[in-house]
Design a protein around this motif. Structure first.
Motif, PDB file in Angstrom:
ATOM      1  N   MET A  15       0.835  -1.202   0.000  1.00  0.00           N
ATOM      2  CA  MET A  15       0.000   0.000   0.000  1.00  0.00           C
ATOM      3  C   MET A  15       0.866   1.246   0.000  1.00  0.00           C
ATOM      4  O   MET A  15       2.061   1.186   0.292  1.00  0.00           O
ATOM      5  CB  MET A  15      -0.936  -0.002   1.194  1.00  0.00           C
ATOM      6  N   LEU A  16       0.235   2.352  -0.317  1.00  0.00           N
ATOM      7  CA  LEU A  16       0.892   3.655  -0.302  1.00  0.00           C
ATOM      8  C   LEU A  16      -0.049   4.634   0.385  1.00  0.00           C
ATOM      9  O   LEU A  16      -1.183   4.819  -0.068  1.00  0.00           O
ATOM     10  CB  LEU A  16       1.189   4.120  -1.735  1.00  0.00           C
ATOM     11  N   ASN A  17       0.412   5.197   1.496  1.00  0.00           N
ATOM     12  CA  ASN A  17      -0.378   6.160   2.253  1.00  0.00           C
ATOM     13  C   ASN A  17       0.359   7.490   2.303  1.00  0.00           C
ATOM     14  O   ASN A  17       1.590   7.524   2.348  1.00  0.00           O
ATOM     15  CB  ASN A  17      -0.608   5.670   3.686  1.00  0.00           C
ATOM     16  N   VAL A  18      -0.399   8.580   2.336  1.00  0.00           N
ATOM     17  CA  VAL A  18       0.179   9.921   2.420  1.00  0.00           C
ATOM     18  C   VAL A  18      -0.409  10.621   3.631  1.00  0.00           C
ATOM     19  O   VAL A  18      -1.614  10.563   3.871  1.00  0.00           O
ATOM     20  CB  VAL A  18      -0.131  10.745   1.142  1.00  0.00           C
ATOM     21  N   GLU A  19       0.463  11.278   4.401  1.00  0.00           N
ATOM     22  CA  GLU A  19       0.030  12.099   5.532  1.00  0.00           C
ATOM     23  C   GLU A  19       0.509  13.517   5.280  1.00  0.00           C
ATOM     24  O   GLU A  19       1.664  13.731   4.942  1.00  0.00           O
ATOM     25  CB  GLU A  19       0.648  11.592   6.837  1.00  0.00           C
ATOM     26  N   PHE A  41       8.583  15.042   2.183  1.00  0.00           N
ATOM     27  CA  PHE A  41       8.694  16.097   1.177  1.00  0.00           C
ATOM     28  C   PHE A  41       8.239  17.413   1.778  1.00  0.00           C
ATOM     29  O   PHE A  41       7.333  17.445   2.610  1.00  0.00           O
ATOM     30  CB  PHE A  41       7.835  15.763  -0.044  1.00  0.00           C
ATOM     31  N   LEU A  42       8.840  18.505   1.334  1.00  0.00           N
ATOM     32  CA  LEU A  42       8.483  19.826   1.830  1.00  0.00           C
ATOM     33  C   LEU A  42       7.620  20.606   0.856  1.00  0.00           C
ATOM     34  O   LEU A  42       7.178  21.705   1.169  1.00  0.00           O
ATOM     35  CB  LEU A  42       9.751  20.621   2.176  1.00  0.00           C
ATOM     36  N   SER A  43       7.376  20.027  -0.332  1.00  0.00           N
ATOM     37  CA  SER A  43       6.520  20.699  -1.315  1.00  0.00           C
ATOM     38  C   SER A  43       5.854  19.666  -2.213  1.00  0.00           C
ATOM     39  O   SER A  43       6.341  18.545  -2.354  1.00  0.00           O
ATOM     40  CB  SER A  43       7.348  21.668  -2.167  1.00  0.00           C
ATOM     41  N   ARG A  44       4.757  20.057  -2.818  1.00  0.00           N
ATOM     42  CA  ARG A  44       4.058  19.167  -3.750  1.00  0.00           C
ATOM     43  C   ARG A  44       4.874  18.897  -5.019  1.00  0.00           C
ATOM     44  O   ARG A  44       4.887  17.772  -5.508  1.00  0.00           O
ATOM     45  CB  ARG A  44       2.676  19.725  -4.070  1.00  0.00           C
ATOM     46  N   PRO A  45       5.575  19.913  -5.576  1.00  0.00           N
ATOM     47  CA  PRO A  45       6.417  19.614  -6.748  1.00  0.00           C
ATOM     48  C   PRO A  45       7.495  18.567  -6.432  1.00  0.00           C
ATOM     49  O   PRO A  45       7.790  17.710  -7.263  1.00  0.00           O
ATOM     50  CB  PRO A  45       7.036  20.965  -7.100  1.00  0.00           C
ATOM     51  N   GLU A  46       8.055  18.623  -5.230  1.00  0.00           N
ATOM     52  CA  GLU A  46       9.050  17.629  -4.824  1.00  0.00           C
ATOM     53  C   GLU A  46       8.407  16.242  -4.747  1.00  0.00           C
ATOM     54  O   GLU A  46       8.982  15.248  -5.218  1.00  0.00           O
ATOM     55  CB  GLU A  46       9.624  18.034  -3.460  1.00  0.00           C
ATOM     56  N   LEU A  47       7.200  16.158  -4.206  1.00  0.00           N
ATOM     57  CA  LEU A  47       6.449  14.899  -4.143  1.00  0.00           C
ATOM     58  C   LEU A  47       6.196  14.350  -5.538  1.00  0.00           C
ATOM     59  O   LEU A  47       6.427  13.174  -5.811  1.00  0.00           O
ATOM     60  CB  LEU A  47       5.118  15.103  -3.411  1.00  0.00           C
ATOM     61  N   MET A  48       5.734  15.199  -6.450  1.00  0.00           N
ATOM     62  CA  MET A  48       5.402  14.739  -7.798  1.00  0.00           C
ATOM     63  C   MET A  48       6.651  14.342  -8.583  1.00  0.00           C
ATOM     64  O   MET A  48       6.603  13.413  -9.385  1.00  0.00           O
ATOM     65  CB  MET A  48       4.595  15.795  -8.547  1.00  0.00           C
ATOM     66  N   ASN A  49       7.774  15.007  -8.328  1.00  0.00           N
ATOM     67  CA  ASN A  49       9.026  14.626  -8.982  1.00  0.00           C
ATOM     68  C   ASN A  49       9.403  13.208  -8.549  1.00  0.00           C
ATOM     69  O   ASN A  49       9.775  12.372  -9.378  1.00  0.00           O
ATOM     70  CB  ASN A  49      10.131  15.629  -8.617  1.00  0.00           C
ATOM     71  N   TRP A  50       9.298  12.924  -7.252  1.00  0.00           N
ATOM     72  CA  TRP A  50       9.564  11.576  -6.741  1.00  0.00           C
ATOM     73  C   TRP A  50       8.592  10.568  -7.361  1.00  0.00           C
ATOM     74  O   TRP A  50       8.991   9.486  -7.791  1.00  0.00           O
ATOM     75  CB  TRP A  50       9.460  11.547  -5.214  1.00  0.00           C
ATOM     76  N   ALA A  51       7.310  10.916  -7.406  1.00  0.00           N
ATOM     77  CA  ALA A  51       6.283  10.001  -7.917  1.00  0.00           C
ATOM     78  C   ALA A  51       6.511   9.665  -9.385  1.00  0.00           C
ATOM     79  O   ALA A  51       6.359   8.508  -9.793  1.00  0.00           O
ATOM     80  CB  ALA A  51       4.894  10.610  -7.724  1.00  0.00           C
ATOM     81  N   GLU A  52       6.885  10.660 -10.184  1.00  0.00           N
ATOM     82  CA  GLU A  52       7.145  10.414 -11.606  1.00  0.00           C
ATOM     83  C   GLU A  52       8.307   9.448 -11.789  1.00  0.00           C
ATOM     84  O   GLU A  52       8.291   8.619 -12.695  1.00  0.00           O
ATOM     85  CB  GLU A  52       7.443  11.729 -12.340  1.00  0.00           C
ATOM     86  N   GLN A  53       9.310   9.542 -10.920  1.00  0.00           N
ATOM     87  CA  GLN A  53      10.452   8.626 -11.002  1.00  0.00           C
ATOM     88  C   GLN A  53      10.097   7.253 -10.437  1.00  0.00           C
ATOM     89  O   GLN A  53      10.449   6.228 -11.010  1.00  0.00           O
ATOM     90  CB  GLN A  53      11.653   9.205 -10.265  1.00  0.00           C
ATOM     91  N   ARG A  54       9.401   7.239  -9.309  1.00  0.00           N
ATOM     92  CA  ARG A  54       9.050   5.981  -8.638  1.00  0.00           C
ATOM     93  C   ARG A  54       8.084   5.150  -9.489  1.00  0.00           C
ATOM     94  O   ARG A  54       8.173   3.933  -9.549  1.00  0.00           O
ATOM     95  CB  ARG A  54       8.422   6.289  -7.274  1.00  0.00           C
ATOM     96  N   ALA A  72      -2.633  10.661 -10.376  1.00  0.00           N
ATOM     97  CA  ALA A  72      -3.742  11.617 -10.205  1.00  0.00           C
ATOM     98  C   ALA A  72      -4.097  11.775  -8.730  1.00  0.00           C
ATOM     99  O   ALA A  72      -4.313  12.887  -8.260  1.00  0.00           O
ATOM    100  CB  ALA A  72      -4.960  11.161 -11.006  1.00  0.00           C
ATOM    101  N   LYS A  73      -4.124  10.665  -7.988  1.00  0.00           N
ATOM    102  CA  LYS A  73      -4.422  10.743  -6.552  1.00  0.00           C
ATOM    103  C   LYS A  73      -3.342  11.510  -5.807  1.00  0.00           C
ATOM    104  O   LYS A  73      -3.634  12.268  -4.881  1.00  0.00           O
ATOM    105  CB  LYS A  73      -4.581   9.343  -5.963  1.00  0.00           C
ATOM    106  N   LEU A  74      -2.086  11.308  -6.198  1.00  0.00           N
ATOM    107  CA  LEU A  74      -0.990  12.059  -5.561  1.00  0.00           C
ATOM    108  C   LEU A  74      -1.087  13.543  -5.876  1.00  0.00           C
ATOM    109  O   LEU A  74      -0.795  14.381  -5.016  1.00  0.00           O
ATOM    110  CB  LEU A  74       0.367  11.505  -6.004  1.00  0.00           C
ATOM    111  N   ARG A  75      -1.509  13.905  -7.081  1.00  0.00           N
ATOM    112  CA  ARG A  75      -1.666  15.328  -7.436  1.00  0.00           C
ATOM    113  C   ARG A  75      -2.751  15.988  -6.596  1.00  0.00           C
ATOM    114  O   ARG A  75      -2.696  17.190  -6.332  1.00  0.00           O
ATOM    115  CB  ARG A  75      -2.029  15.471  -8.918  1.00  0.00           C
ATOM    116  N   GLU A  76      -3.769  15.218  -6.185  1.00  0.00           N
ATOM    117  CA  GLU A  76      -4.896  15.780  -5.420  1.00  0.00           C
ATOM    118  C   GLU A  76      -4.555  15.997  -3.948  1.00  0.00           C
ATOM    119  O   GLU A  76      -5.306  16.658  -3.246  1.00  0.00           O
ATOM    120  CB  GLU A  76      -6.099  14.838  -5.531  1.00  0.00           C
ATOM    121  N   VAL A  77      -3.438  15.427  -3.481  1.00  0.00           N
ATOM    122  CA  VAL A  77      -3.075  15.539  -2.062  1.00  0.00           C
ATOM    123  C   VAL A  77      -2.812  16.988  -1.708  1.00  0.00           C
ATOM    124  O   VAL A  77      -2.227  17.720  -2.442  1.00  0.00           O
ATOM    125  CB  VAL A  77      -1.843  14.658  -1.735  1.00  0.00           C
TER     126      VAL A  77
END
Length: 77
Positions: A15-19, A41-54, A72-77
Motif C-alpha cells: 500500500m501507499l499512504n500519504v500524511e 517532502f516539503l513541497s508538492r512539486p518535490e512529491l510529484m518529482n519523486w512520484a514520476e520517477q518511482r 492523479a491521486k498524488l496530485r490531489e493531495v
C-alpha cells in the motif's frame, strides 16, 4: 491537523499512504518485499518529482491506467 490519504492498497502488505502535516508531506510505502519506507517532502512539486520517477512508465508493473490513477491521486493531495 493531520490529513491521511490512501493512494492504493492491493492487500494488507502492499500500500501507499500519504500524511499531510501542514506543509510537510510524508509518504509511507509498505511492501511485502522491502517493508515500510517513509519519504518526507516539503513541497508538492518535490512529491510529484519523486512520484514520476518511482512510478516511471517503463518500470511500472501495472497498466497505464493504474499508473495514471496513482499519479492523479498524488496530485490531489
Amino acid at each position: 491537523m493531520i490529513k491521511k490519504v490512501q493512494i492504493y492498497k492491493t492487500d494488507k502488505w502492499n500500500m501507499l499512504n500519504v500524511e499531510v502535516h501542514g506543509r510537510q508531506i510524508i509518504v509511507r510505502e509498505i511492501s511485502d518485499q522491502w517493508g515500510e519506507e517513509a519519504h518526507t517532502f516539503l513541497s508538492r512539486p518535490e512529491l510529484m518529482n519523486w512520484a514520476e520517477q518511482r512510478f516511471a512508465a517503463d518500470r511500472f508493473p501495472g497498466t497505464p491506467e493504474e499508473r495514471e490513477e496513482i499519479l492523479a491521486k498524488l496530485r490531489e493531495v
